[in-house]
Design an enzyme around this catalytic site. Structure first.
Site, PDB file in Angstrom:
ATOM      1  N   GLY A  32     -72.146 -84.354  10.531  1.00  6.06           N
ATOM      2  CA  GLY A  32     -72.521 -85.564   9.799  1.00  6.06           C
ATOM      3  C   GLY A  32     -73.868 -85.319   9.140  1.00  6.06           C
ATOM      4  N   GLU A  34     -76.228 -87.121   7.928  1.00 11.55           N
ATOM      5  CA  GLU A  34     -77.417 -87.876   8.334  1.00 11.55           C
ATOM      6  C   GLU A  34     -77.914 -87.406   9.700  1.00 11.55           C
ATOM      7  OE1 GLU A  34     -74.411 -89.239   7.770  1.00 11.55           O
ATOM      8  OE2 GLU A  34     -74.594 -89.849   5.664  1.00 11.55           O
ATOM      9  N   ASN A 164     -74.611 -86.093  -2.091  1.00 14.85           N
ATOM     10  CA  ASN A 164     -73.537 -85.588  -1.215  1.00 14.85           C
ATOM     11  C   ASN A 164     -72.146 -86.080  -1.600  1.00 14.85           C
ATOM     12  OD1 ASN A 164     -74.706 -83.783   0.513  1.00 14.85           O
ATOM     13  ND2 ASN A 164     -75.046 -85.234   2.181  1.00 14.85           N
ATOM     14  N   ARG A 166     -68.355 -86.304  -1.780  1.00 14.64           N
ATOM     15  CA  ARG A 166     -67.247 -85.766  -1.003  1.00 14.64           C
ATOM     16  C   ARG A 166     -65.944 -86.144  -1.704  1.00 14.64           C
ATOM     17  NH1 ARG A 166     -70.861 -83.317   0.431  1.00 14.64           N
ATOM     18  NH2 ARG A 166     -71.755 -83.064   2.512  1.00 14.64           N
ATOM     19  N   GLY A 229     -82.066 -71.577  -5.248  1.00 14.82           N
ATOM     20  CA  GLY A 229     -83.210 -72.410  -4.904  1.00 14.82           C
ATOM     21  C   GLY A 229     -83.048 -73.848  -5.358  1.00 14.82           C
ATOM     22  N   ASP A 256     -78.553 -80.569   3.747  1.00 15.58           N
ATOM     23  CA  ASP A 256     -79.227 -81.462   4.705  1.00 15.58           C
ATOM     24  C   ASP A 256     -80.506 -80.819   5.223  1.00 15.58           C
ATOM     25  OD1 ASP A 256     -77.010 -83.084   4.357  1.00 15.58           O
ATOM     26  OD2 ASP A 256     -75.957 -82.125   6.026  1.00 15.58           O
TER      27      ASP A 256
HETATM   28  O1  CKP Z   1     -74.309 -81.081   2.014  1.00 14.58           O
HETATM   29  P1  CKP Z   1     -74.278 -80.465   3.361  1.00 14.58           P
HETATM   30  O2  CKP Z   1     -73.504 -79.175   3.426  1.00 14.58           O
HETATM   31  O3  CKP Z   1     -75.663 -80.269   3.923  1.00 14.58           O
HETATM   32  O4  CKP Z   1     -73.536 -81.519   4.290  1.00 14.58           O
HETATM   33  C1  CKP Z   1     -72.803 -81.171   5.439  1.00 14.58           C
HETATM   34  C2  CKP Z   1     -72.330 -82.372   6.215  1.00 14.58           C
HETATM   35  O5  CKP Z   1     -71.429 -85.032   6.818  1.00 14.58           O
HETATM   36  C3  CKP Z   1     -71.434 -81.944   7.372  1.00 14.58           C
HETATM   37  O6  CKP Z   1     -72.130 -82.012   8.615  1.00 14.58           O
HETATM   38  C4  CKP Z   1     -70.276 -82.931   7.308  1.00 14.58           C
HETATM   39  O7  CKP Z   1     -69.962 -83.499   8.516  1.00 14.58           O
HETATM   40  C5  CKP Z   1     -70.692 -83.976   6.271  1.00 14.58           C
HETATM   41  O8  CKP Z   1     -71.554 -83.252   5.399  1.00 14.58           O
HETATM   42  C6  CKP Z   1     -69.451 -84.580   5.615  1.00 14.58           C
HETATM   43  O9  CKP Z   1     -69.129 -85.732   5.933  1.00 14.58           O
HETATM   44  O10 CKP Z   1     -68.820 -83.866   4.813  1.00 14.58           O
HETATM   45 MG    MG Z   2     -75.309 -81.836   0.442  1.00 15.06          MG
END
Ligand code: CKP
Ligand code: MG
Length: 311
Positions: A32, A34, A164, A166, A229, A256
């Site tokens: 997650g 957050e 983010n 999805r 970067g 994150d």
């Molecule tokens: O953008 P990131 O790769 O840093 O995010 C990863 C997270 O919350 C991962 O922990 C996953 O559970 C999520 O993004 C998601 O809901 O896709």
């Molecule tokens: Mg991200």
């Protein structure tokens, strides 16, 4: 008071070493976006809390145990006796390619509402972190996200929105319609190059989206570029930060980590160059180790990568 409050859905991630269809052992992890950010900051010694709804069963208990073990406050978490924990399956398809599948529709976390967040927002924090994942989960979660952003920005907190996107949860058009107004409450917006257009006019290019955000009161726009970067835009112009040259083994959680590093630098009073350096440092730790957050550094480990010059 708290340094950082974040909220959203924490998932139980079940990880397979190879293709899921081939079966075999799964390992259990907390995931997650957050929660990843809260852990990143907690490891650096900042006082953080995570809020949200978690199932009342063993899986919810596992989520809380992991957060507590990492020093993240969970005082304002709601337990949901009816809904299940959200799950995420992660399979490794090649050495550097992983694939994610969610089982989160109707989960405890997706039923988040304004009432769940009221006590946490009343307690207050210097920084409120939120992501574009939460408003994709349900109507009540969308309203809770908007309410929290508005309430925190009115109280003078620094609001950080990580876009983010999805694609498994909503379309780009649906995301843009929600995230563009939401960005108006933020002081810091984080987006990958791909995601930036979701906080602006459809089809707008990077300079146009950035100009509109700065115009609306956003102070810093961070565009993450993976191995290249990041760029940071402020009213004073743009500054580039190269990534640190580590061998990437798992890029999930890199964004994150970057955000956690940036916010840690902000809480420590670093200038923009220092905040970016900490952001790319945490990003490097995240991609160089397995897991969404497990490889993130403690404060005394930050200097481990000091000899690596930006690539
Ligand atoms: O953008 P990131 O790769 O840093 O995010 C990863 C997270 O919350 C991962 O922990 C996953 O559970 C999520 O993004 C998601 O809901 O896709
Ligand atoms: Mg991200």
């Amino acid at each position: 008071g708290l340094d950082l409050l974040t909220f959203g859905e924490a998932l139980v991630s079940l990880r397979a070493a190879g293709p899921l269809a081939a079966g075999g052992a799964l390992t259990m992890h907390l995931a997650g976006a957050e929660a990843n950010v809260a852990i990143g900051l907690a490891r650096l010694g900042h006082r953080t809390a995570w809020a949200g709804r978690v199932s009342e069963d063993e899986l919810g208990g596992y989520v809380l145990r992991e957060l507590r073990a990492e020093g993240v406050g969970v005082d304002h978490v709601t337990r949901d006796p009816e809904r299940p924990a959200g799950l995420m399956f992660l399979e490794r398809r090649t050495a550097d390619l992983t694939r994610v599948r969610y089982h989160r529709a109707g989960s405890a976390g997706s039923a988040l509402s304004v009432e769940d967040l009221r006590p946490a927002l009343a307690a207050g924090a210097h920084v409120l972190h939120l992501t574009g994942i939460t408003p994709a989960l349900s109507d009540s979660a969308r309203e809770a996200t908007r309410w929290a952003a508005e309430t925190a920005s009115r109280s003078g907190a620094l609001v950080c929105l990580d876009v983010n996107h999805r694609a498994r949860l909503w379309t780009r058009d649906a995301a843009r319609a929600v995230l563009t107004p939401l960005a108006g409450y933020a002081s810091v917006v984080v987006a990958s190059e791909d995601e930036l257009e979701l906080v602006g006019e459809p089809g707008a290019d990077e300079p146009a989206v950035v100009a509109a955000l700065l115009d609306r009161g956003v102070e810093t726009v961070l565009v993450t570029l993976g191995a290249d970067g990041a760029r940071a835009y402020t009213r004073d112009g743009v500054r580039e930060a190269a990534a640190l040259p580590v061998t990437a083994v798992d890029t999930v959680g890199a964004g994150d980590a970057f955000t956690a590093g940036y916010l840690s630098g902000h809480l420590d009073g670093l200038d923009l160059a220092g905040r970016l350096r900490r952001a790319v440092t945490l990003g490097a730790f995240a991609v160089a180790g397995h897991g969404d957050w497990e490889a993130l550094p403690r404060r005394d480990e930050l200097s481990l990568l000091d000899d690596l010059q930006p690539g």
